[in-house]
Design an enzyme around this catalytic site. Structure first.
Site, PDB file in Angstrom:
ATOM      1  N   LYS A 134      39.322  31.661  31.172  1.00  0.00           N
ATOM      2  CA  LYS A 134      38.622  31.340  32.430  1.00  0.00           C
ATOM      3  C   LYS A 134      37.436  30.436  32.132  1.00  0.00           C
ATOM      4  O   LYS A 134      37.181  29.457  32.843  1.00  0.00           O
ATOM      5  CB  LYS A 134      38.181  32.631  33.132  1.00  0.00           C
ATOM      6  CG  LYS A 134      39.358  33.374  33.758  1.00  0.00           C
ATOM      7  CD  LYS A 134      39.058  34.807  34.150  1.00  0.00           C
ATOM      8  CE  LYS A 134      40.348  35.503  34.603  1.00  0.00           C
ATOM      9  NZ  LYS A 134      40.210  36.926  34.853  1.00  0.00           N
ATOM     10  N   GLN A 138      35.929  41.579  35.326  1.00  0.00           N
ATOM     11  CA  GLN A 138      37.222  41.629  34.641  1.00  0.00           C
ATOM     12  C   GLN A 138      37.767  43.058  34.644  1.00  0.00           C
ATOM     13  O   GLN A 138      37.093  43.990  34.196  1.00  0.00           O
ATOM     14  CB  GLN A 138      37.058  41.094  33.206  1.00  0.00           C
ATOM     15  CG  GLN A 138      38.357  41.021  32.432  1.00  0.00           C
ATOM     16  CD  GLN A 138      39.357  40.029  33.029  1.00  0.00           C
ATOM     17  OE1 GLN A 138      39.006  38.923  33.404  1.00  0.00           O
ATOM     18  NE2 GLN A 138      40.607  40.431  33.144  1.00  0.00           N
ATOM     19  N   ASP A 181      37.781  36.493  43.268  1.00  0.00           N
ATOM     20  CA  ASP A 181      39.052  37.152  42.968  1.00  0.00           C
ATOM     21  C   ASP A 181      39.766  37.579  44.250  1.00  0.00           C
ATOM     22  O   ASP A 181      40.947  37.902  44.225  1.00  0.00           O
ATOM     23  CB  ASP A 181      38.785  38.411  42.114  1.00  0.00           C
ATOM     24  CG  ASP A 181      39.343  38.270  40.704  1.00  0.00           C
ATOM     25  OD1 ASP A 181      40.168  37.372  40.482  1.00  0.00           O
ATOM     26  OD2 ASP A 181      38.945  39.070  39.842  1.00  0.00           O
TER      27      ASP A 181
END
Ligand code: NDP
Length: 282
Positions: free
Chosen positions: A53, A97, A120
Site C-alpha cells: 500500500k 490493517q 476502506d
C-alpha cells in the site's frame, strides 16, 4: 484456455496512471493526498499488504505513513491514534490493517474513523450508504472486482450473479454492487444447500470463501465471468478459491491469483484516498 484473462495487473497500471494524473492536479491546487495505515502487531501477511500500500501511494505521488503499534496495544490507545489521524489535515484516508489482535474490538476501531476518511469503506455509515444506493466510499475489494466485471463489456442487466461468501468486507458489498448493476443476485454461504445448483446458474460468479480451489469446473456455467477473490497460501504459493487450471476451460472470463483482484484492491484504495482528498476541495 477458453476463458479470457481479466488481468488485474494491466488494468491497475492503466488506472494508477490516471490516479497519478489526478494526484498531480491536486498537488497543483495545494493538496497532497495522504494515507495513514495503522498496523497493530507483526502479522507477516499484514506487513506485506501494508508495504504494498505504501509503495502504491509513493508511485502515484501520494503521501503515506505507516503507524506501527505493538501487539499489546490497548483499545484506548488504538482509538486515540485514530482520533489523532481524524484531526490531521494532511491525512485524507485512514486504514486499520485487519485482522487486529483478538483482544481488540475491530468494529469499534472502524467506527472511530470519521466516515470521510474511511477509505476502506468498512464504516457502517459507508456500508449503509451502499445499501441505500447513495454515493459513499465503496470497499476496495468489491469495487475492484466490479471494475473487472465491467471491463468484460458484458451488459449486466438481467444477468444472474452468484456471490459465494457473505462477509461484510467482500461478499455483502459485492452483492450490493451487482444489484445496483441490475443483476439478479444470489448470495451463498456455508449453510447454502446444494451450492453447485446455484453457482451453475451464474453468468457472473464471485468466489470469496477462503478455501483453495473450492470452485471446480463442474460448478461453473460455460462462458461465465468468474471472479476469484480468494487469497490462500498453499505450500508457500498464493492460490485463489477457484480451481483456475480447470475452470479456465469452461469460463468466458477469469481472474488469476495472484495478479487479479488483489492488485485491483490496492488500486481502489489509492483511488478512494485520492477521491477523499478531492472532496476536501469541493
Ligand atoms: P470470511 O472468512 O470473512 O468469509 C468467508 C465466507 O465464505 C463466509 O461468508 C462463509 O460462510 C463462506 N464459506 C465458508 N465455507 C463455505 C462453504 N463450504 N460453502 C459456501 N460458503 C462458504 O472471508 P473474507 O470475505 O474476508 O475473505 C474471503 C477470501 O477473500 C479469503 O481468501 C481472503 O483472504 C480473500 N480476500 C482477498 C482480498 C483481495 O484483495 N483479493 C481482500 C479480502 C479478502 P458463513 O458466513 O456461513 O461462515
Amino acid at each position: 484456455m477458453a476463458a479470457q484473462l481479466l488481468d488485474g495487473k494491466a488494468m491497475s497500471e492503466e488506472l494508477r496512471a490516471d490516479i497519478a494524473r489526478k494526484v498531480a492536479a491536486l498537488k497543483e491546487r495545494g493538496v497532497t493526498p495522504g494515507l495513514a495505515v495503522i498496523l497493530v502487531g507483526d502479522d507477516p501477511a499484514s506487513q506485506i499488504y501494508v508495504r504494498n500500500k505504501g509503495i502504491g501511494c509513493e508511485k502515484t505521488g501520494m503521501h503515506s505513513v505507516t503507524i506501527r503499534m505493538p501487539e499489546d496495544t490497548t483499545q484506548q490507545a488504538l482509538e486515540g491514534q485514530i482520533r489523532a489521524l481524524n484531526a490531521d489535515p494532511a491525512i485524507h484516508g485512514i486504514l486499520v490493517q485487519l485482522p487486529l489482535p483478538p483482544h481488540l474490538d475491530e468494529a469499534a476501531a472502524l467506527a472511530a474513523i470519521v466516515p470521510e476518511k474511511d477509505v476502506d469503506g468498512f464504516h457502517v455509515h459507508n456500508a449503509g450508504r451502499l445499501l441505500c444506493g447513495l454515493p459513499g466510499v465503496v470497499a476496495c475489494t468489491p469495487k475492484g472486482a466490479m471494475e473487472m466485471i465491467r471491463r468484460t463489456g458484458v451488459d449486466l442487466t438481467g444477468k444472474e450473479a452468484v456471490v459465494v461468501g457473505r462477509s461484510n468486507i467482500v461478499g455483502k458489498p459485492m452483492a450490493m454492487l451487482l444489484l445496483q448493476a441490475n443483476c439478479t443476485v444470489t448470495m451463498c454461504h456455508s449453510r447454502t444447500a446444494d451450492l453447485a445448483s446455484h453457482t451453475r446458474r451464474a453468468d457472473i460468479l464471485v468466489a470469496a470463501v477462503g478455501r483453495p480451489g473450492f470452485i471446480t469446473a463442474d460448478m461453473v456455467k460455460p462462458g461465465a465471468i468468474v471472479i476469484d477473490v480468494g487469497i490462500n497460501r498453499v505450500d508457500g504459493r498464493v492460490v485463489g478459491d477457484v480451481d483456475f487450471e480447470h475452470v479456465k476451460d469452461v469460463a468466458g472470463w477469469i481472474t488469476p491469483v495472484p495478479g487479479g483482484v488483489g492488485r485491483m484492491t490496492i488500486t481502489m484504495l489509492l483511488e478512494n484516498t485520492m477521491e477523499a482528498a478531492e472532496r476536501t476541495l469541493a
